[in-house]
Every structure is written in C-alpha cells, then in structure tokens.
Design an enzyme around this catalytic site. Structure first.
Site, PDB file in Angstrom:
ATOM      1  N   TYR A   1      -5.786   5.731  10.219  1.00 33.85           N
ATOM      2  CA  TYR A   1      -6.567   6.097   9.035  1.00 33.85           C
ATOM      3  C   TYR A   1      -5.766   5.684   7.810  1.00 33.85           C
ATOM      4  O   TYR A   1      -4.572   5.947   7.728  1.00 33.85           O
ATOM      5  CB  TYR A   1      -6.818   7.608   9.026  1.00 33.85           C
TER       6      TYR A   1
ATOM      7  N   ASP B   1       1.774   1.640   5.707  1.00 33.34           N
ATOM      8  CA  ASP B   1       1.147   2.851   5.193  1.00 33.34           C
ATOM      9  C   ASP B   1       2.028   4.012   5.640  1.00 33.34           C
ATOM     10  O   ASP B   1       1.975   4.448   6.787  1.00 33.34           O
ATOM     11  CB  ASP B   1      -0.274   2.989   5.745  1.00 33.34           C
TER      12      ASP B   1
ATOM     13  N   LYS C   1       1.103  12.267   0.132  1.00 31.49           N
ATOM     14  CA  LYS C   1       1.474  13.514   0.817  1.00 31.49           C
ATOM     15  C   LYS C   1       2.826  14.102   0.387  1.00 31.49           C
ATOM     16  O   LYS C   1       2.944  14.648  -0.688  1.00 31.49           O
ATOM     17  CB  LYS C   1       1.417  13.298   2.333  1.00 31.49           C
TER      18      LYS C   1
HETATM   19  N1  PMP Z   1      -2.936   6.840   4.930  1.00 30.70           N
HETATM   20  C1  PMP Z   1      -2.596   7.679   5.906  1.00 30.70           C
HETATM   21  C2  PMP Z   1      -1.681   7.215   6.997  1.00 30.70           C
HETATM   22  C3  PMP Z   1      -3.093   8.990   5.899  1.00 30.70           C
HETATM   23  O1  PMP Z   1      -2.769   9.819   6.899  1.00 30.70           O
HETATM   24  C4  PMP Z   1      -3.930   9.405   4.846  1.00 30.70           C
HETATM   25  C5  PMP Z   1      -4.489  10.814   4.774  1.00 30.70           C
HETATM   26  N2  PMP Z   1      -4.554  11.527   5.926  1.00 30.70           N
HETATM   27  C6  PMP Z   1      -4.240   8.489   3.842  1.00 30.70           C
HETATM   28  C7  PMP Z   1      -3.720   7.214   3.912  1.00 30.70           C
HETATM   29  C8  PMP Z   1      -5.110   8.881   2.690  1.00 30.70           C
HETATM   30  O2  PMP Z   1      -4.422   9.743   1.852  1.00 30.70           O
HETATM   31  P1  PMP Z   1      -5.214  10.735   0.854  1.00 30.70           P
HETATM   32  O3  PMP Z   1      -5.914  11.727   1.712  1.00 30.70           O
HETATM   33  O4  PMP Z   1      -4.138  11.316  -0.007  1.00 30.70           O
HETATM   34  O5  PMP Z   1      -6.156   9.888   0.081  1.00 30.70           O
END
Ligand code: PMP
Length: 430
Positions: free
Chosen positions: A145, A240, A268
C-alpha cells in the site's frame, strides 16, 4: 465487556460521517462487522474506551505511535507549538533543525521536503521520478500500500508483462495503464517485467521491508537485483519507508539492508503522532522540485511548527540507547509465547516478525509475498480479533496488519497479552 457507548457513538457517527469512520481500515467490516471501539484516552501502551474498558494497544495508530501514547517529551513539544503558533506559512527554524536530523540519520539523503501525509510523500516522489527521467511508467509490488493517490490504487494485471487495472472506482483506466504490479520476492517476475517495461520506467516503488500484507522481509538477493536492473534500465528506485523508517532502528531500512534508493518517502513515526510526510533523496534529483526545478509540489500545512516540533521530539526520544533492542526482546517474547500457545491449542499459525513488529498469519504457509499472505484464514482472524478485544487487547481489525510494540510496552504487558492469547486460542479451538 460493556460496549454500549461505543455502539451509540458509532451509530451517530454513521449519520454524519461516511461509513461512520474517517479511514476505512478503522471499521470492523473485515472482522465480521459491528461497532468499532470508540476510544476516549490513551497513555503509554494503553487505551481506555468511552465505556471505561482498558486495553493494551498494539495498533499504535497503524505505526506512528512508537513512543507510546502521550509521551511527555512529545506532549511538551506540542504544548510549545500550541502556545507559540501552530501554523505560520513562513519558514521556521524548526524545519531546518528537523531536516538536519533526518539527514544525519539517513546520510544517503542530500535534500528533504516536508509534506503532510504518506500519501502526499509517495505521490510526489513519483512525480519527481517522472520529471527527472522524462518517463511515465511506474513499477510496484502486489499487496503493498502506498497511499490513496490514483497512481498507486492500481491492481496487478494478469502477469508480469501486463499493465494494471484500477483498484478503486474513480481511478481512470488510463492511469492504471501506467503502472505495472508484480509479486514481491519474485526475481523471475521482476526480470520479465523489466525486460518488457524497463526502458519506459520512471521508477520502481518498493516497501523495502513490507508492512502492508504483514511484515515481510525481502529474500536474500532480491533487493540488490531490483536495484541492479533498475539502474541498468535508467529507472529510479523509490523506497516507501512510511512504515519502516525509524521502526526497526534509528534511521532508514536501507541501513539494515545495505541498499541505497534514489528517493525515500516518509510519514507516520517522523511526526510523533501529528500529521506529516516527507520525501528526500539525492541532490540532483531533488533539485527537480519547485522552486529550483520544474516539478511542482506545495502545501499550506507543509512543515508546520506543530508537526516539526512533535517530530523532532519523537526522534529525540528514539535516540535513547537500547530502545530498539528492548522492542526486539519483547517482540521475541511475544512471538515465542504466541507460537507456544498455538501449539498448545492446536491452532495453525505462522508469525513474521522483525524487531517490535509482528504479524500473525493463520496458515502454515511461509509468507514471502501477497499471494501467500492471502492464505491466512480471515474467519479465524475475525474471531481471534474480537476475542482479544474482549480480553483487553486492541489489535488492528485487519488480518494483514502488524502488531506494533512501542517503547512504552513492558514485560508485564507481554505477560498479560499472552494470557489473553491463551484464553482466545482456547475459545477458538472449542
Ligand atoms: N505508504 C505506506 C507504506 C503506508 O503504510 C501508508 C499508510 N498506511 C502510506 C504510504 C500512506 O500514508 P498516509 O496514510 O499517511 O497517507
């Protein structure tokens, strides 16, 4: 357990907020429905809900809360921001201090830019990679994701040589056609896809340690291959690290893995619980971004003093010696204890763990990719999730999500959690 108030508030929420929640993963649809627990207060490793029930928390707000809830050092930083202005729309000293801290932790990164969420961070790294390479196609891995921007809500086609299809209504097929999605940890699929699309690729987007279909580490040699072929074909590598940065040690996953991406997306943990995202990378690539270069990215809230001060405070807490070792020790205790209880009650279980993050898969399959993660038994997980809640342990309502330990979890919490697992497995086995 009395959950009357949670149920009432959720019913009211459904009248005013679409689906009753502000992010779909918070609902209990994936675990058989019912009102999600409405929390009232959080401190350290614990939650209290609106009905007064107490829980040990392993959700960690889906990752950010690595210091435990309401950590005093972060609370002090946020209070400072509240009394000196939370949003200026001008440069501040805090942004510079925080950028320097991130660069010191991740020496391969020359320049950084703060945004407001992981979604924004990833979305922008893709734009930058496209601007820098002059190419449009993106490769990513199934089950990972990367936020909810159009480009990454794309499902795999029928094989490595096939383009993607929209994974959400509202994502144009033309955008999905720019994305190739292949299995993680599959060198042959990667080679085949690279052979076919490599020359058109702007970037390969990868969670270097997967956090989104459970915790899944790259197999020996897989990431080096990803890097080697991308370099050969002139595509950039984007890590990511929205989940992984500062999760397993102080800094980026690249230090653990011995690989260096061209761009990194953050979110995060680096906000200490306040909204944040960031991206960074090599100077020549980052200078593609406005105002220096032609790739546009902006944000009213970007680099706001509250998120900066909270993020700085969080990293300061994480610099204390021994804390990652302790999360790893407690994670090991949990893993070993849960596996022992699974054997005791005859529950089929595989655990993937790295440091203080672990995922329970109700299957005997070894999980190295999304297809294998999908083998986990969702019905058993749904029952387990609700039993654990009844026993005072709050998990993510998703069969793929990790349990996140924090520095606030103590050995006695692990002991209580294992007692809850024992009771839950016993009920499952009956
Ligand atoms: N990349 C990864 C690996 C994630 O786990 C997440 C959120 N779970 C995101 C991007 C998106 O981040 P946000 O919810 O802060 O938009």
């Amino acid at each position: 357990m009395n959950r009357t108030k949670s149920e009432q508030i959720y019913q009211e929420a459904c009248e005013h907020i679409v689906g009753g929640v502000n992010s779909p993963s918070r609902g209990y649809k994936a675990v058989g429905g019912g009102a999600p627990t409405v929390m009232e207060r959080a401190e350290g490793a614990y939650f209290w809900d609106v009905d007064g029930n107490k829980y040990i928390d392993y959700l960690g707000a889906y990752g950010p809360i690595i210091t435990g809830h309401a950590h005093p050092h972060i609370a002090e930083a946020i209070t400072k921001a509240a009394t000196t202005g939370v949003l200026y729309g001008t440069p501040t000293r805090h942004e510079v201090k925080f950028a320097k801290m991130l660069k010191e932790a991740i020496p391969s990164m020359d320049k950084v830019r703060f945004v407001n969420s992981g979604t924004e961070a990833v979305m922008t790294t893709i734009r930058v990679a496209r601007a820098f390479t002059g190419r449009t196609k993106v490769m990513k891995f199934a089950g990972c994701y990367h936020g909810h921007s159009d480009l990454v809500l794309v499902a795999a086609g029928s094989g490595p040589a096939t383009l993607g299809t929209p994974d959400s209504a509202g994502v144009p097929a033309s955008i999905a056609q720019e994305v190739i999605t292949i299995p993680f940890n599959d060198p042959e699929a990667y080679k085949e896809a690279m052979e076919k699309w490599g020359d058109e690729l702007a970037c390969v987007l990868v969670e270097p340690i997967v956090g989104n279909f459970g915790i899944v580490e790259p197999n020996e040699g897989f990431l080096p291959l990803v890097h080697e072929l991308a370099k050969e074909k002139g595509a950039l590598i984007i890590y990511d690290e929205v989940i992984t940065a500062f999760r397993f040690h102080y800094g980026s996953a690249q230090t653990l893995l011995g690989t260096t991406p061209d761009l990194i997306a953050f979110g995060k943990i680096i906000g200490g619980g306040l909204p944040i995202g960031a991206y960074g990378g090599k100077k020549e690539i980052m200078e593609t971004v406005a105002p220096l270069g032609p790739a546009y990215q902006a944000g009213t809230m970007a680099g706001n003093p509250a998120s900066m001060l909270s993020g700085i405070a969080c990293l300061e807490v994480l610099q204390q010696p021994g804390i990652y070792e302790e999360m790893d020790r407690l994670g090991g205790m949990l893993e070993e204890g849960i596996l022992r209880l699974a054997e005791k009650h005859g529950i089929t279980l595989t655990i993937n763990r790295l440091g203080g993050a672990l995922t329970l898969f109700f299957t005997d399959v070894t999980v190295e990719n999304y297809e294998q993660a999908e083998q986990t038994d969702g019905e058993i997980f749904a029952r387990f999730f609700k039993l654990m809640l009844e026993n005072g342990v709050n998990l993510a309502p998703s069969k793929y999500e990790a349990w996140f330990l924090t520095i606030a979890h103590k050995e006695e919490d692990i002991v209580h959690t294992l007692e809850a697992v024992d009771r839950s497995f016993k009920a499952l086995a009956q």
